[in-house]
Scaffold this motif. Structure first.
Motif, PDB file in Angstrom:
ATOM      1  N   UNK A 167      -9.544   4.325  -0.011  1.00 35.62           N
ATOM      2  CA  UNK A 167     -10.931   3.873  -0.011  1.00 35.62           C
ATOM      3  C   UNK A 167     -10.962   2.413  -0.425  1.00 35.62           C
ATOM      4  N   UNK A 168     -11.948   1.692   0.045  1.00 39.76           N
ATOM      5  CA  UNK A 168     -12.074   0.271  -0.319  1.00 39.76           C
ATOM      6  C   UNK A 168     -12.643   0.110  -1.730  1.00 39.76           C
ATOM      7  N   UNK A 219       1.313   1.094  -0.593  1.00 33.49           N
ATOM      8  CA  UNK A 219       0.829   0.564  -1.874  1.00 33.49           C
ATOM      9  C   UNK A 219      -0.231  -0.515  -1.700  1.00 33.49           C
ATOM     10  N   UNK A 220      -0.266  -1.163  -0.540  1.00 27.62           N
ATOM     11  CA  UNK A 220      -1.312  -2.157  -0.284  1.00 27.62           C
ATOM     12  C   UNK A 220      -1.845  -1.980   1.127  1.00 27.62           C
ATOM     13  N   UNK A 221      -3.054  -2.472   1.339  1.00 25.48           N
ATOM     14  CA  UNK A 221      -3.665  -2.501   2.658  1.00 25.48           C
ATOM     15  C   UNK A 221      -4.186  -3.897   2.931  1.00 25.48           C
ATOM     16  N   UNK A 222      -4.391  -4.246   4.198  1.00 27.11           N
ATOM     17  CA  UNK A 222      -4.827  -5.604   4.539  1.00 27.11           C
ATOM     18  C   UNK A 222      -6.333  -5.781   4.390  1.00 27.11           C
ATOM     19  N   UNK A 249      -6.851 -10.911   1.719  1.00 24.54           N
ATOM     20  CA  UNK A 249      -5.475 -10.673   1.285  1.00 24.54           C
ATOM     21  C   UNK A 249      -5.260  -9.201   0.981  1.00 24.54           C
ATOM     22  N   UNK A 250      -4.089  -8.849   0.418  1.00 21.88           N
ATOM     23  CA  UNK A 250      -3.767  -7.441   0.185  1.00 21.88           C
ATOM     24  C   UNK A 250      -4.729  -6.768  -0.790  1.00 21.88           C
ATOM     25  N   UNK A 296      -0.561   2.734  -4.712  1.00 19.88           N
ATOM     26  CA  UNK A 296      -0.762   2.071  -6.006  1.00 19.88           C
ATOM     27  C   UNK A 296      -1.585   2.930  -6.954  1.00 19.88           C
ATOM     28  N   UNK A 297      -2.653   3.526  -6.428  1.00 24.09           N
ATOM     29  CA  UNK A 297      -3.511   4.367  -7.261  1.00 24.09           C
ATOM     30  C   UNK A 297      -2.780   5.652  -7.636  1.00 24.09           C
TER      31      UNK A 297
END
Length: 258
Positions: free
Chosen positions: A123-124, A151-154, A158-159, A165-166
């Motif tokens: 989720x954002x 672990x990251x999304x675009x 930026x990431x 990560x959560x």
């Protein structure tokens, strides 16, 4: 390496078919040729935010026509996995419509009261309150599932922190690691094969990431095509202890295979 006869195709979406909403070279033509010749295919994505209907509309905007039934997300695969494990079970879900809709359609009850599973998606806007609730439920005995390990999304800025990560935060607080359903877990690829009624020996995976698309495809027994239109550059391939069956500039190089 001898070439197999490929009768069905799996393809990643971002970095293979589209980049930031724009179709990549050959993508629309490749998908159209698969449709016109009735070759079975699925578009796979670790993105659990959107429903297949949402993603169909996004691809159509870029000029790529893919049926809703031909899109298989980590959220759909997670819902299928949970249904297979505990049919008609319950879950506390952190995520967007892509996840909650998939769970609902799989016959799951969404609840905060002693659920069978805590399901973490993307989720954002991760809520600290929701994460706290998840931690307490897992410590109380709920099983921990996550849609994907990214672990990251675009984003335009930026990431952004993503599911992996959560999940790491929740693991640190509970001592319980999740079971990740999405790529590179071969179960995502196996569920896609089952959906198509296809065999691994006659199916290929097209991807742009060595650590998800390619290794997952290899572990599922598929022929693998790495395209260089996304996350991986040519010199980076050598760093990995496994290799794709083929390395191509773009999906356009596969037009002569279908």
């Amino acid at each position: 390496m001898s070439e197999r006869v490929i009768k069905s195709w799996l393809s990643d979406m971002d970095g293979v078919l589209v980049h930031e909403g724009t179709a990549l070279p050959g993508a629309a033509e490749f998908v159209k040729r698969l449709r016109d010749t009735d070759v079975p295919f699925l578009v796979l994505t670790n993105n659990s935010i959107y429903t297949a209907r949402d993603l169909r509309a996004r691809l159509a905007t870029s000029g790529i026509e893919v049926a809703e039934e031909s899109i298989w997300t980590s959220a759909l695969a997670t819902a299928q996995f949970l249904h297979d494990q505990i049919p008609g079970g319950s879950a506390y879900a952190i995520g967007e419509a892509g996840l909650t809709t998939a769970l609902y359609e799989a016959g799951y009850t969404l609840t905060e009261s002693d659920p069978d599973y805590v399901v973490l998606g993307e989720t954002r806007t991760y809520s600290f309150e929701a994460i706290t609730k998840a931690i307490r439920l897992i410590k109380g005995g709920s099983r921990f599932i996550a849609t994907n390990p990214d672990v990251t999304g675009p984003s335009q800025e930026g990431p952004l922190p993503a599911t992996g990560s959560v999940a790491a935060m929740i693991t640190a607080a509970t001592g319980r690691a999740p079971y990740f359903v999405g790529k590179p877990n071969p179960i995502l690829f196996r569920s896609a094969l089952n959906r198509l009624g296809a065999h691994s020996e006659e199916t290929a995976m097209i991807g742009d990431r060595m650590d998800t698309d390619i290794v997952g495809g290899i572990e599922a027994g598929l022929e693998t095509f790495l395209v260089l239109t996304g996350s991986t550059q040519t010199h980076e391939v050598q760093r990995y202890p496994f290799r794709p069956s083929h390395v191509l500039d773009s999906i356009a190089d596969l037009l002569d295979r279908v």
